[in-house]
Design a protein around this motif. Structure first.
Motif, PDB file in Angstrom:
ATOM      1  N   LYS B  42       0.830  -1.205   0.000  1.00 35.01           N
ATOM      2  CA  LYS B  42       0.000   0.000   0.000  1.00 35.01           C
ATOM      3  C   LYS B  42       0.864   1.255   0.000  1.00 35.01           C
ATOM      4  CE  LYS B  42      -3.233  -1.833   2.812  1.00 35.01           C
ATOM      5  NZ  LYS B  42      -3.664  -1.920   4.192  1.00 35.01           N
ATOM      6  N   LYS B  43       1.919   1.229   0.785  1.00 32.77           N
ATOM      7  CA  LYS B  43       2.768   2.427   0.918  1.00 32.77           C
ATOM      8  C   LYS B  43       3.688   2.635  -0.272  1.00 32.77           C
ATOM      9  CE  LYS B  43       2.510   3.230   5.652  1.00 32.77           C
ATOM     10  NZ  LYS B  43       2.804   3.602   6.916  1.00 32.77           N
ATOM     11  N   PHE B  44       4.140   1.542  -0.875  1.00 34.91           N
ATOM     12  CA  PHE B  44       5.105   1.659  -1.976  1.00 34.91           C
ATOM     13  C   PHE B  44       4.647   0.867  -3.199  1.00 34.91           C
ATOM     14  CE2 PHE B  44       7.348   1.374   2.157  1.00 34.91           C
ATOM     15  CZ  PHE B  44       7.666   2.717   2.307  1.00 34.91           C
ATOM     16  N   PRO B  45       3.503   1.266  -3.779  1.00 34.35           N
ATOM     17  CA  PRO B  45       2.992   0.478  -4.913  1.00 34.35           C
ATOM     18  C   PRO B  45       3.975   0.454  -6.093  1.00 34.35           C
ATOM     19  CG  PRO B  45       1.780   2.551  -4.659  1.00 34.35           C
ATOM     20  CD  PRO B  45       2.651   2.413  -3.448  1.00 34.35           C
ATOM     21  N   GLU B  46       4.738   1.529  -6.243  1.00 34.34           N
ATOM     22  CA  GLU B  46       5.680   1.589  -7.370  1.00 34.34           C
ATOM     23  C   GLU B  46       6.856   0.643  -7.167  1.00 34.34           C
ATOM     24  OE1 GLU B  46       5.247   3.797  -5.049  1.00 34.34           O
ATOM     25  OE2 GLU B  46       7.236   4.237  -4.265  1.00 34.34           O
ATOM     26  N   ARG B  47       6.998   0.122  -5.950  1.00 37.40           N
ATOM     27  CA  ARG B  47       8.078  -0.830  -5.677  1.00 37.40           C
ATOM     28  C   ARG B  47       7.519  -2.199  -5.296  1.00 37.40           C
ATOM     29  NH1 ARG B  47      11.461   1.051  -1.170  1.00 37.40           N
ATOM     30  NH2 ARG B  47      10.213   2.916  -0.790  1.00 37.40           N
ATOM     31  N   SER B  48       6.303  -2.459  -5.722  1.00 33.17           N
ATOM     32  CA  SER B  48       5.676  -3.740  -5.388  1.00 33.17           C
ATOM     33  C   SER B  48       5.134  -4.394  -6.656  1.00 33.17           C
ATOM     34  CB  SER B  48       4.513  -3.516  -4.418  1.00 33.17           C
ATOM     35  OG  SER B  48       4.972  -2.898  -3.241  1.00 33.17           O
ATOM     36  N   PHE B  49       5.469  -5.639  -6.854  1.00 29.97           N
ATOM     37  CA  PHE B  49       5.018  -6.355  -8.048  1.00 29.97           C
ATOM     38  C   PHE B  49       4.479  -7.714  -7.659  1.00 29.97           C
ATOM     39  CE2 PHE B  49       8.426  -3.519  -9.146  1.00 29.97           C
ATOM     40  CZ  PHE B  49       7.829  -2.765 -10.136  1.00 29.97           C
ATOM     41  N   ASN B  50       3.464  -8.133  -8.395  1.00 34.17           N
ATOM     42  CA  ASN B  50       2.891  -9.454  -8.178  1.00 34.17           C
ATOM     43  C   ASN B  50       2.978 -10.202  -9.498  1.00 34.17           C
ATOM     44  OD1 ASN B  50       1.401 -11.663  -7.386  1.00 34.17           O
ATOM     45  ND2 ASN B  50      -0.123 -10.438  -6.298  1.00 34.17           N
ATOM     46  N   VAL B  51       3.642 -11.317  -9.513  1.00 36.19           N
ATOM     47  CA  VAL B  51       3.794 -12.057 -10.769  1.00 36.19           C
ATOM     48  C   VAL B  51       2.749 -13.154 -10.925  1.00 36.19           C
ATOM     49  CG1 VAL B  51       6.280 -11.602 -10.899  1.00 36.19           C
ATOM     50  CG2 VAL B  51       5.475 -13.714  -9.827  1.00 36.19           C
TER      51      VAL B  51
END
Lengths: 271, 269
Positions: B42-51
């Motif tokens: 939530k805080k860092f969506p630009e640094r979170s990925f789901n494959v």
């Protein structure tokens, strides 16, 4: 680029003959693809291999490394003298599958089906950092039988990684037989399209066609690009062309001497 | 032991947010396992990925990010992360010494109700068979928090074992400063040394109380780092205590017990 591709072939034949080992057929099909990428498309600085803004290249079909070693030496990443080290000793810089200890090699490869996910990670990093670096991944066609490729293909499209380009070296042969006799890949272009990729099918030995194709990536904005390059395994060495057994086979010294003229090998000044 | 309880998974997620705030290189790659990252996503969506449900891709993508200077963290059920993707862990992470943090959850029997497919009883054995990767199994939530901070300070691949969502008692380990590669002596006794990791530290402290009532004095060691093993401490303890017992929520093959046995065997040789 023609000369570069020819030299890739000659280097590959010479290195593998010298070492008495190597995957020659899968290297020879790559010559034009690598020549065009390194001489006409990719941004890199051999004096500064870690330059952050460079484009990345991953040889997912790591067994084709004879061709990679040749192009990296031609691109200036290391002295050509080093090519003599191919498979020459236990701790060689140039083993039978590429390792990152060699300048210009971006990832350890050799186990098939890893390259696209690795490339995705690099493409994501470029996006996070706001760099316009692109990542080029060459896979074998037989390699596409590894399911991990399709995991990654699905995910790369989902994340709209249009800075990722996969080139399939479609030489239609794998270790044991023709791909279509082992586990059918066709219709291959349709598979990539259905996974959400922009797709082109090209003649993988036609330099002009490869160059113009690579200049057009991404083919579709917001989609990763797949280039299916139709090639001939063993291309350039008549005895090896389109022959199953040349996946992992090399010339004997005697054959090499006999073929020197046909292949214009003597002009390289090797040995 | 304290009445306070907390889950190691929750504690990890809290620490991760703190680490992520301080270090912009930290990137999360999930395989449909985003909940394990707590508020980080939530805080860092630009640094979170789901494959998606694709552990092999999760590891490969993490390696690619690390090769571009990021510090990726991946988490999934420990058994899927290790076994499903062990080839990627070996080739893409271990051999190149990638700076990737692998977090395996639901270790041991902590998700036993889900059936045997979701047990992680061989995960350490798998990772121990691969070189270069530090292995950490924190004793409680407080140590899991400290260990999370520490693994991002550490340069190189780490495999950290966590348990489920269940709250567990906080143990007397927090007052000792967590350091990768250092064991902690929790009780001192000359009759037997009990070396434990993860959830088994709690069991060992309980056992120590029982032994105490029978007049047997045990040294209980929290060996939260399984690799690199604290050989200095082991050397010291085994020089004056003859009996060694290891306790872990893992198969007897390839985990802490094996690591200690290998050390002891090597010492004798």
């Amino acid at each position: 680029m023609r000369e570069t591709a020819d030299r890739i072939r000659k280097d590959s034949i010479w290195m593998s003959t010298r070492a008495g080992t190597g995957h020659l057929g899968p290297a020879l099909s790559l010559a034009e693809i690598l020549a065009v990428l390194y001489k006409g498309i990719m941004r890199y600085d051999p004096q500064n291999p870690g330059w952050p803004k460079r484009d990345r290249f991953i040889l997912s079909k790591g067994h084709g490394c004879l061709a990679l070693y040749s192009i990296l030496s031609q691109a200036g990443f290391f002295e050509r003298k080093l090519l003599e080290e191919f498979c020459s000793k236990y701790d060689t810089m140039l083993p039978g599958h590429p390792e990152m200890k060699l300048p210009g090699v971006e990832a350890n490869t050799g186990s098939l089906g890893h390259g696209i996910a690795l490339g995705m990670g690099m493409a994501l990093a470029a996006r996070i950092d706001g760099r316009d670096s692109r990542v080029f991944v060459v896979t074998g066609d037989g390699e596409l039988q590894e399911g991990s490729n399709w995991e990654a293909a699905m995910t790369a499209a989902h994340h709209r990684l249009d800075n990722l380009i996969v080139i399939v070296d479609r030489n239609k042969l794998q270790l044991g037989d023709f791909t279509e006799n082992i586990s059918q890949l066709e219709p291959l272009a349709d598979k990539w399209k259905s996974f959400g990729w922009g797709v082109r099918v090209v003649d993988g030995h036609n330099i002009e066609e490869l160059l113009s194709t690579f200049k057009q990536v991404p083919f579709v904005c917001g989609k990763p690009s797949a280039v299916i390059a139709s090639t001939i395994k063993g291309k350039g060495l008549k005895a090896a062309e389109n022959k199953i057994e040349w996946h992992y086979k090399v010339l004997t010294r005697q054959q090499y001497e006999e073929l020197k003229n046909e292949l214009s090998l003597e002009e390289l000044g090797h040995e | 032991m304290s009445e306070m309880k907390k889950s190691t998974r929750t504690s990890f997620a809290e620490a991760l947010v703190k680490v992520g705030q301080e270090n912009l290189k930290v990137v999360a790659v999930a395989a449909d396992s985003a909940s394990r990252y707590g508020d980080f996503v939530k805080k860092f969506p630009e640094r979170s990925f789901n494959v998606g449900i694709a552990e092999q891709t999760m590891i490969g993508v993490a390696a690619g990010l690390a090769l571009s200077g990021k510090i990726p963290v991946v988490t999934s059920y420990a058994n899927f992360l290790t076994f499903r993707a062990i080839e990627q862990v070996r080739v893409d992470i271990a051999t190149g010494g990638m700076n990737v943090k692998l977090i395996g959850t639901d270790t041991g029997f902590s998700s036993a109700w889900l059936g045997f497919t979701h047990l992680a009883l061989e995960d350490m054995a798998a990772v121990r068979a691969v070189p270069n990767i530090a292995i950490i199994d924190p004793a409680d939530a407080a140590e899991a928090y400290k260990a999370t901070e520490a693994i991002f300070e550490y340069k190189g691949p780490v495999y950290m074992r966590l348990r489920g969502r269940k709250e567990e008692p906080l143990l007397p380990v927090a007052e000792n400063n967590f350091e990768i590669g250092k064991g902690q002596i929790l009780t001192k006794g000359g009759d037997v040394v009990i070396i434990a990791c993860g959830g088994a530290v709690y069991d060992s402290l309980k056992a120590e109380e029982v032994l105490q009532s029978k007049g047997i004095h045990a040294t209980v060691v929290n060996m939260s780092t399984i690799r690199p093993l604290d050989e200095e401490l082991l050397m010291k303890l085994t020089s004056f205590i003859k009996h060694i017992v290891t306790v872990e929520h893992h198969n007897i093959t390839g985990g802490l017990g094996s690591a200690v046995a290998e050390f002891s065997g090597g010492k004798r040789a």
